[in-house]
Scaffold this motif. Structure first.
Motif, PDB file in Angstrom:
ATOM      1  N   PHE A 228     -19.517   8.588  -0.072  1.00 56.13           N
ATOM      2  CA  PHE A 228     -18.502   7.604   0.335  1.00 56.13           C
ATOM      3  C   PHE A 228     -18.436   6.450  -0.663  1.00 56.13           C
ATOM      4  O   PHE A 228     -17.381   5.911  -0.929  1.00 56.13           O
ATOM      5  CB  PHE A 228     -18.806   7.052   1.736  1.00 56.13           C
TER       6      PHE A 228
ATOM      7  N   ALA B  99      -6.119  10.902  -2.016  1.00 53.03           N
ATOM      8  CA  ALA B  99      -6.044  11.999  -1.037  1.00 53.03           C
ATOM      9  C   ALA B  99      -4.624  12.537  -0.915  1.00 53.03           C
ATOM     10  O   ALA B  99      -4.420  13.652  -0.456  1.00 53.03           O
ATOM     11  CB  ALA B  99      -6.564  11.519   0.317  1.00 53.03           C
TER      12      ALA B  99
ATOM     13  N   GLU C 239     -11.459   2.076  -1.001  1.00 53.89           N
ATOM     14  CA  GLU C 239     -10.786   2.829   0.065  1.00 53.89           C
ATOM     15  C   GLU C 239      -9.296   2.977  -0.224  1.00 53.89           C
ATOM     16  O   GLU C 239      -8.695   3.989   0.129  1.00 53.89           O
ATOM     17  CB  GLU C 239     -11.021   2.157   1.421  1.00 53.89           C
ATOM     18  N   ILE C 240      -8.691   1.979  -0.846  1.00 57.95           N
ATOM     19  CA  ILE C 240      -7.267   2.090  -1.211  1.00 57.95           C
ATOM     20  C   ILE C 240      -7.086   3.252  -2.195  1.00 57.95           C
ATOM     21  O   ILE C 240      -6.217   4.109  -2.016  1.00 57.95           O
ATOM     22  CB  ILE C 240      -6.757   0.761  -1.835  1.00 57.95           C
TER      23      ILE C 240
ATOM     24  N   ASP D  55     -17.093  -7.160  -1.579  1.00 59.37           N
ATOM     25  CA  ASP D  55     -16.271  -6.800  -0.419  1.00 59.37           C
ATOM     26  C   ASP D  55     -14.880  -6.358  -0.882  1.00 59.37           C
ATOM     27  O   ASP D  55     -14.305  -5.406  -0.346  1.00 59.37           O
ATOM     28  CB  ASP D  55     -16.167  -7.972   0.562  1.00 59.37           C
TER      29      ASP D  55
ATOM     30  N   HIS E 269     -13.767   7.027   1.728  1.00 62.16           N
ATOM     31  CA  HIS E 269     -13.918   7.884   2.907  1.00 62.16           C
ATOM     32  C   HIS E 269     -12.899   9.016   2.979  1.00 62.16           C
ATOM     33  O   HIS E 269     -13.045   9.919   3.790  1.00 62.16           O
ATOM     34  CB  HIS E 269     -13.853   7.044   4.185  1.00 62.16           C
ATOM     35  N   ALA E 270     -11.840   8.976   2.146  1.00 65.57           N
ATOM     36  CA  ALA E 270     -10.823  10.022   2.224  1.00 65.57           C
ATOM     37  C   ALA E 270     -11.215  11.206   1.333  1.00 65.57           C
ATOM     38  O   ALA E 270     -10.531  11.534   0.372  1.00 65.57           O
ATOM     39  CB  ALA E 270      -9.457   9.468   1.836  1.00 65.57           C
TER      40      ALA E 270
ATOM     41  N   THR F 206     -15.091  -2.850  -2.100  1.00 69.82           N
ATOM     42  CA  THR F 206     -15.108  -1.899  -0.982  1.00 69.82           C
ATOM     43  C   THR F 206     -13.679  -1.617  -0.506  1.00 69.82           C
ATOM     44  O   THR F 206     -13.311  -0.468  -0.258  1.00 69.82           O
ATOM     45  CB  THR F 206     -15.946  -2.464   0.188  1.00 69.82           C
ATOM     46  N   ILE F 207     -12.863  -2.670  -0.393  1.00 71.00           N
ATOM     47  CA  ILE F 207     -11.476  -2.499   0.049  1.00 71.00           C
ATOM     48  C   ILE F 207     -10.696  -1.648  -0.952  1.00 71.00           C
ATOM     49  O   ILE F 207     -10.035  -0.674  -0.579  1.00 71.00           O
ATOM     50  CB  ILE F 207     -10.787  -3.874   0.232  1.00 71.00           C
ATOM     51  N   PHE F 208     -10.797  -1.965  -2.234  1.00 78.70           N
ATOM     52  CA  PHE F 208     -10.017  -1.235  -3.247  1.00 78.70           C
ATOM     53  C   PHE F 208     -10.530   0.198  -3.427  1.00 78.70           C
ATOM     54  O   PHE F 208      -9.759   1.092  -3.770  1.00 78.70           O
ATOM     55  CB  PHE F 208      -9.990  -1.990  -4.580  1.00 78.70           C
TER      56      PHE F 208
ATOM     57  N   LEU G 121       0.841  -1.203   0.000  1.00 82.29           N
ATOM     58  CA  LEU G 121       0.000   0.000   0.000  1.00 82.29           C
ATOM     59  C   LEU G 121       0.876   1.253   0.000  1.00 82.29           C
ATOM     60  O   LEU G 121       0.574   2.234  -0.682  1.00 82.29           O
ATOM     61  CB  LEU G 121      -0.940   0.005   1.213  1.00 82.29           C
TER      62      LEU G 121
ATOM     63  N   ALA H 139      -7.659   6.652  -0.442  1.00 82.98           N
ATOM     64  CA  ALA H 139      -6.536   7.069   0.405  1.00 82.98           C
ATOM     65  C   ALA H 139      -5.363   7.547  -0.452  1.00 82.98           C
ATOM     66  O   ALA H 139      -4.712   8.544  -0.134  1.00 82.98           O
ATOM     67  CB  ALA H 139      -6.112   5.902   1.304  1.00 82.98           C
ATOM     68  N   CYS H 140      -5.083   6.852  -1.560  1.00 77.56           N
ATOM     69  CA  CYS H 140      -3.982   7.249  -2.448  1.00 77.56           C
ATOM     70  C   CYS H 140      -4.312   8.582  -3.132  1.00 77.56           C
ATOM     71  O   CYS H 140      -3.454   9.458  -3.256  1.00 77.56           O
ATOM     72  CB  CYS H 140      -3.723   6.176  -3.501  1.00 77.56           C
TER      73      CYS H 140
END
Lengths: 356, 356
Positions: B105, B83, B76-77, B69, B110-111, B72-74, B23, B80-81
């Protein structure tokens, strides 16, 4: 530009393939964990283990990603893996699409079965009856103070607090007209007035502030009286047809609402925990002071102290106390043993990891 | 049990360390992408690229994790990147803690910096003024049908639709008392009545159904008349103090609300796209039929067709049309060229990836 981006994107794609591969390996290990647990009927959701993983991720974060963003990613990874053992069901104060549901996602990730309930009572009932594995209830709200109904039900229930969740909330200044013209009073719960004090002093030093029962009540008043401005969350404002004059006026931008996770699970120590208790003493001078002495003596810090009138006797109170540490920690064990002997009423509501 | 779990947990921890490492590498590459983009002022958020990554993850998923699922994880990945390049700001119809925020969202992770607005108009204004990078507005709601205000504003705006978001919604049967005793009418928007038809036929075949302007209106009626039951979302029910008799009564458990992402960005093709148009024709017999002929001729499928009275002339309508494919796709280009020549009014609202 595309010629510069292409090789970078190819490297990102290669990394994503590796992450995908690792996630699948992790998921297969989680399935093995599930099989081992199933043999002994061990719990699927282990709040202390998940808290440790999330703290570890933030502690070992080499950058450049933000620690909180990494935690969001790992929360969803654990949620998805946990769902392979069992999709945990969580009762919460509905309706869907509100802060309570966000609190559920914040604790359990998105791979859960949310069960919206119409009241706090029903969340307890559904969890006690086993319809839901866990319940999520508001326990302390920066708009309304303590949620009394939750405290009353915690007193009676056989359930345990196995976690806490903290969600940011914002206050807005709202009026019927959307302007401050003709406003002579600003109403809100005293806690909300206090939380917006610096802002109010700066912007409206000469308008009277009146504490009322709740921010919802303030919003209702503002909807009926054009001389009243309310401080409340925007959901309450919308309910009463108010317009926002200023958003986010709370002095602390990290103003939060706390939720408790309730269930049959006894959470093991995670290393950074908190224990919630209910105590009561006979109504004698100095009784509360003496009640708290064992905490001080054993060096256990108290982080919260709330009193709540008991329904049974005219002069009795219950005290809701949060202390640092887990009920299995040596000094907490000693302090609680003593409290148990001296207090007229003593109940451990639960030990759980501190909210992130 | 612990002796069996320990080695598994150690393996999971080792995998988490590798994921964390990857990550961070991915994040550093994202920063390089950001530097390249900054040279040419290229957009930080690329919906088509993110849609491709999410589809790729689901397509290449070796199991055992659920594809949704993993997405959902990717999500957020990527959030975050992204952001690290810039925390994208998104205006949405507030207040916080509602479905609109969940839609934000769901599209951006979420970022992001969410900016709650008091009205759909304000979401457009904030996005047009550049206060927010993007706006998220409801466009079609299974409770109320089309959101007319959004359509009116899309007609006027210089902004483009750069994405769509789809959020599950549920209908509940609600009354003032919480029971169906004494109920003689079930009220709701016609669309909601239709969506609950099978359930109503099975459970209350003999109670009259009355279509009303909106589910919110039905909830208001039920709050004032003890013989009326309303079908609505639980947020509306709560607003009017109703109690849920039966939750989730819609026949399709995957009932959804659609949101549009608006902004200045022209989204490139992602491979699975949709294009939204507004058309108008003179009021003549067969005019609508002729208007749509170019789509049929060039093999472009229409997935949505909504009419909306124009405010300007007495007998004019605007037609909001969604078609499969991107405005850059060859056959779509040809069909749109022709539509443009034949329609009295023609506006492309945007091309964007299909919602997941």
């Amino acid at each position: 530009m595309d010629s510069k981006l292409k090789p970078l994107r190819e490297q990102i794609d290669a990394i994503d393939a590796q992450i995908l591969d690792l996630l699948s390996k992790r998921a297969r290990l989680a399935q093995e964990v599930g099989h081992v647990k199933a043999e002994t009927n061990a719990p699927v959701f282990r709040p202390e283990r998940e808290a440790q993983v999330l703290r570890g991720v933030a502690d070992r974060n080499p950058g450049p990603l933000a620690g909180t963003d990494l935690q969001t990613i790992f929360r969803e990874i654990m949620s998805a893996c946990r769902a392979l053992e069992k999709r945990v069901s969580v009762a919460y104060l509905g309706p869907e699409g509100t802060f309570s549901e966000q609190a559920v996602f914040k604790q359990f990730g998105h791979a859960v079965e949310g069960e919206p309930c119409v009241s706090i009572d029903e969340v307890f009932r559904a969890t006690e009856a086993g319809t839901a594995d866990f319940g999520v209830v508001p326990i302390e709200n920066s708009s309304e103070g303590t949620i009394n109904r939750t405290l009353d039900l915690l007193l009676q229930t056989s359930l345990t607090i196995s976690g806490e969740i903290s969600i940011p909330v914002h206050h807005s200044l709202m009026t019927k007209s959307g302007s401050m013209e003709g406003i002579t009073r600003i109403c809100a719960h005293s806690q909300a007035l206090a939380q917006c004090q610096a802002w109010l002093n700066q912007h409206f030093p000469n308008i009277e502030r009146q504490p009322v029962a709740s921010n919802g009540e303030a919003a209702r008043m503002a909807s009926e009286d054009a001389s009243v401005a309310a401080i409340a969350g925007e959901i309450a404002g919308e309910k009463y047809g108010l317009q926002v004059v200023h958003a986010n006026i709370q002095d602390d931008p990290h103003n939060r609402t706390r939720f408790a996770v309730i269930g049959r699970l006894q959470t093991s120590p995670s290393g950074r925990d908190q224990t919630s208790l209910v105590l009561s003493v006979p109504n004698q001078p100095g009784a509360v002071y003496r009640m708290l002495a064992p905490l001080a003596e054993h060096g256990v810090s108290m982080t919260r102290f709330e009193s709540r009138p008991a329904r049974t006797g005219a002069w009795e109170y219950y005290f809701f106390v949060d202390v640092e540490g887990h009920a299995h920690d040596e000094k907490v064990v000693r302090a609680l043993d003593e409290l148990k002997r001296t207090a007229a009423f003593f109940k451990v509501l639960g030990s759980y990891p501190l909210a992130l």
